[in-house]
Enzyme design. Sequence first.
Site, PDB file in Angstrom:
ATOM      1  CB  THR A  53     -54.859 110.206 -32.259  1.00 25.70           C
ATOM      2  OG1 THR A  53     -56.219 109.812 -32.452  1.00 25.70           O
ATOM      3  CG2 THR A  53     -54.807 111.480 -31.424  1.00 25.70           C
ATOM      4  CB  THR A  55     -55.922 103.933 -32.915  1.00 24.08           C
ATOM      5  OG1 THR A  55     -54.755 103.364 -32.311  1.00 24.08           O
ATOM      6  CG2 THR A  55     -56.993 102.867 -33.066  1.00 24.08           C
ATOM      7  CB  CYS A  56     -58.529 108.299 -34.455  1.00 24.85           C
ATOM      8  SG  CYS A  56     -58.570 108.166 -32.660  1.00 24.85           S
ATOM      9  CB  SER A  57     -55.496 109.112 -38.481  1.00 20.12           C
ATOM     10  OG  SER A  57     -55.851 110.290 -37.794  1.00 20.12           O
ATOM     11  CG  LEU A  61     -62.222 108.977 -40.199  1.00 18.82           C
ATOM     12  CD1 LEU A  61     -63.727 109.089 -40.004  1.00 18.82           C
ATOM     13  CD2 LEU A  61     -61.552 110.327 -39.991  1.00 18.82           C
TER      14      LEU A  61
END
Length: 182
Positions: A53, A55-57, A61
Amino acid sequence: MKTGAKLPEVTFHTRVRDEEVGGPNPYRWQDMTTADYFAGKRVILFSLPGAFTPTCSTYQLPGFEGNFETFRELGIDAIYCMSVNDSFVMNKWAESQNLENVKVIPDGSGEFTRKMGMLVDKDNLGFGMRSWRYAAIIKDGVIEAWFEEPGLMDNCPEDPYGESSPETLLSWLEKARAPEMA
């Protein structure tokens, strides 16, 4: 499930590379427990709504991966990224992100996330049940510091991000370390 609480005991079903398996997909199942990940270590655990996703990627992270050495200097032994995704998805995401330091933990059934009180419905995005975004500093299986995004709710129309960012945790660790340095 906040500061001072012990983590729930859960078994995670992971896939690990094993060249003895052979073939184009040399992975085998390996069960890992909460104790396997957290016992005897001071770690960061951050959990997010889903692998791959935006924001996560793009931010969360990579931010933890890129700051790994600084976190180590501040007394962190390991950094774990958890999501309510299966091991196949988490491993592919780790590969696509070229992770060398952050380790992924698949919570495919959401058992750990549910026991943490962080399982939310994200049907509004077609995700089903997923984790609310949070991070924690954990020492020997006990939560030392808790960082939860505001507005915990099912089908949240927003994806808040900031409280669980690597920058927020770095700031907390630096402040916690300051009295030790004096």
